[in-house]
Design an enzyme around this catalytic site. Structure first.
Site, PDB file in Angstrom:
ATOM      1  N   LYS A 208      -1.083  -6.535  -7.833  1.00  0.00           N
ATOM      2  CA  LYS A 208      -1.389  -7.876  -7.314  1.00  0.00           C
ATOM      3  C   LYS A 208      -2.835  -8.243  -7.665  1.00  0.00           C
ATOM      4  O   LYS A 208      -3.127  -9.376  -8.011  1.00  0.00           O
ATOM      5  CB  LYS A 208      -1.178  -7.959  -5.806  1.00  0.00           C
ATOM      6  CG  LYS A 208      -1.422  -9.389  -5.317  1.00  0.00           C
ATOM      7  CD  LYS A 208      -0.980  -9.589  -3.903  1.00  0.00           C
ATOM      8  CE  LYS A 208      -1.942  -8.995  -2.925  1.00  0.00           C
ATOM      9  NZ  LYS A 208      -3.231  -9.725  -2.844  1.00  0.00           N
TER      10      LYS A 208
ATOM     11  N   HIS B 265       0.841  -1.212   0.000  1.00  0.00           N
ATOM     12  CA  HIS B 265       0.000   0.000   0.000  1.00  0.00           C
ATOM     13  C   HIS B 265       0.872   1.256   0.000  1.00  0.00           C
ATOM     14  O   HIS B 265       0.599   2.222  -0.704  1.00  0.00           O
ATOM     15  CB  HIS B 265      -0.891   0.049   1.250  1.00  0.00           C
ATOM     16  CG  HIS B 265      -1.858  -1.081   1.365  1.00  0.00           C
ATOM     17  ND1 HIS B 265      -1.711  -2.089   2.288  1.00  0.00           N
ATOM     18  CD2 HIS B 265      -2.988  -1.357   0.690  1.00  0.00           C
ATOM     19  CE1 HIS B 265      -2.708  -2.941   2.175  1.00  0.00           C
ATOM     20  NE2 HIS B 265      -3.509  -2.524   1.211  1.00  0.00           N
TER      21      HIS B 265
END
Ligand code: PAF
Length: 288
Positions: free
Chosen positions: A157, A43
């Site tokens: 991802k 993140h």
């Protein structure tokens, strides 16, 4: 500007809008990073990407009930708001927007208007998590409308998610540029994920084999093994032998996730497995 910022944590959408409006009046661009919290280096790398593309950065943390196909998964999804706030305070983020469910779903999550992309969402993860991408699209459209960012940033991802979001934005004409950041991995190769913390010690030792295995398949394809069907089938057997419960391993066209033909050069190897109770996804983009 970068160093002067102090993180502002907000849960009120009117206040948030007012702040963003004043930035826009100053001609400052806004990048948005949507998350479900339990922030890790993956993140943070997306936040850094956002910082390098816009004057202002808004991060959201919202565990979105409508994208969980199993209630149990929603109830047990990790949450660590205080820790997340301290992680975001170390980098120059402007706002953390952490709304409650009523703010995002004023008519309730069960009675929410659903945005449903009809094609990409039916494949791959969509088959194993029915309704998941409808939930993702339905929550993102709400955040996009509240924040009205110039740019939104997603992690590679969730490869299928990025394609769904790009298609959504194009299909309904949202003036938002979608950027994506590369997968961040642990030193042993395991793709970072908030769910990794649920792996037992034994499973954590096995987990990196998933990425190693995918890398090996890409090598085989590059060495001219283009019998994708056989590779995919064999993969399921081999992953099982290593202790995974594979859902799918597929070679697809990188732009649209369709089955590639002989001329296609931009491909993605994309896969999902279960390890114990934890679902792992990973992918590798490559060109021939
Ligand atoms: O990728 C995620 O964490 C979620 O799907 C997202 C984009 C924050 C929407 O809830």
């Amino acid at each position: 500007l970068l160093m002067e910022r102090e993180l502002d944590v907000m849960n009120d959408k009117s206040l948030l809008r007012r702040q963003i409006h004043s930035w826009k009046e100053n001609k400052e661009s806004v990048a948005y990073v949507p998350t479900m919290g339990s922030l890790h280096e993956g993140h943070i790398s997306l936040v850094r990407l956002a910082l390098s593309h816009a004057d202002r950065v808004v991060v959201s943390i919202f565990i979105n009930p409508t994208q969980f196909d199993r209630r149990e998964d929603f109830k047990t999804y990790p949450s660590s708001l205080d820790l997340d706030i301290s992680k975001l305070s170390d980098i120059p983020v402007d706002i953390l927007f952490a709304p409650n469910i009523e703010t995002i779903y004023p008519f309730g999550a069960e009675d929410a208007t659903v945005i449903s992309e009809p094609s990409l969402t039916k494949k791959l993860c969509g088959k194993y998590r029915p309704g998941h991408f409808d939930g993702v699209a339905s929550v993102l459209i709400r955040f996009f409308n509240i924040i009205q960012p110039d740019i939104a940033v997603f992690g590679q991802k969730d490869y299928q998610q990025i394609l769904v979001v790009k298609r959504l934005v194009k299909d309904i004409n949202l003036p938002i540029k979608i950027l994506s950041g590369p997968i961040q991995r642990e030193v042993d190769g395991l793709a970072m994920s908030s769910r990794n913390q649920f792996l037992s010690d034994r499973e954590r030792l096995i987990a990196p084999e998933f990425y190693k295995f995918l890398k090996n398949i890409v090598t085989q394809i590059k060495e001219n093994n283009r019998n994708f069907y056989e590779l995919e089938k064999e993969s399921l057997r081999e992953l099982q032998a290593k202790g995974f419960k594979p859902e799918y391993v597929k070679v697809r066209h990188a732009d649209n996730l369709q089955e590639p033909n002989n001329e296609d050069r931009n491909l993605v190897l994309i896969a999902a497995v279960k390890l114990g109770k934890v679902r792992l996804i990973d992918n590798i983009c490559f060109s021939l």
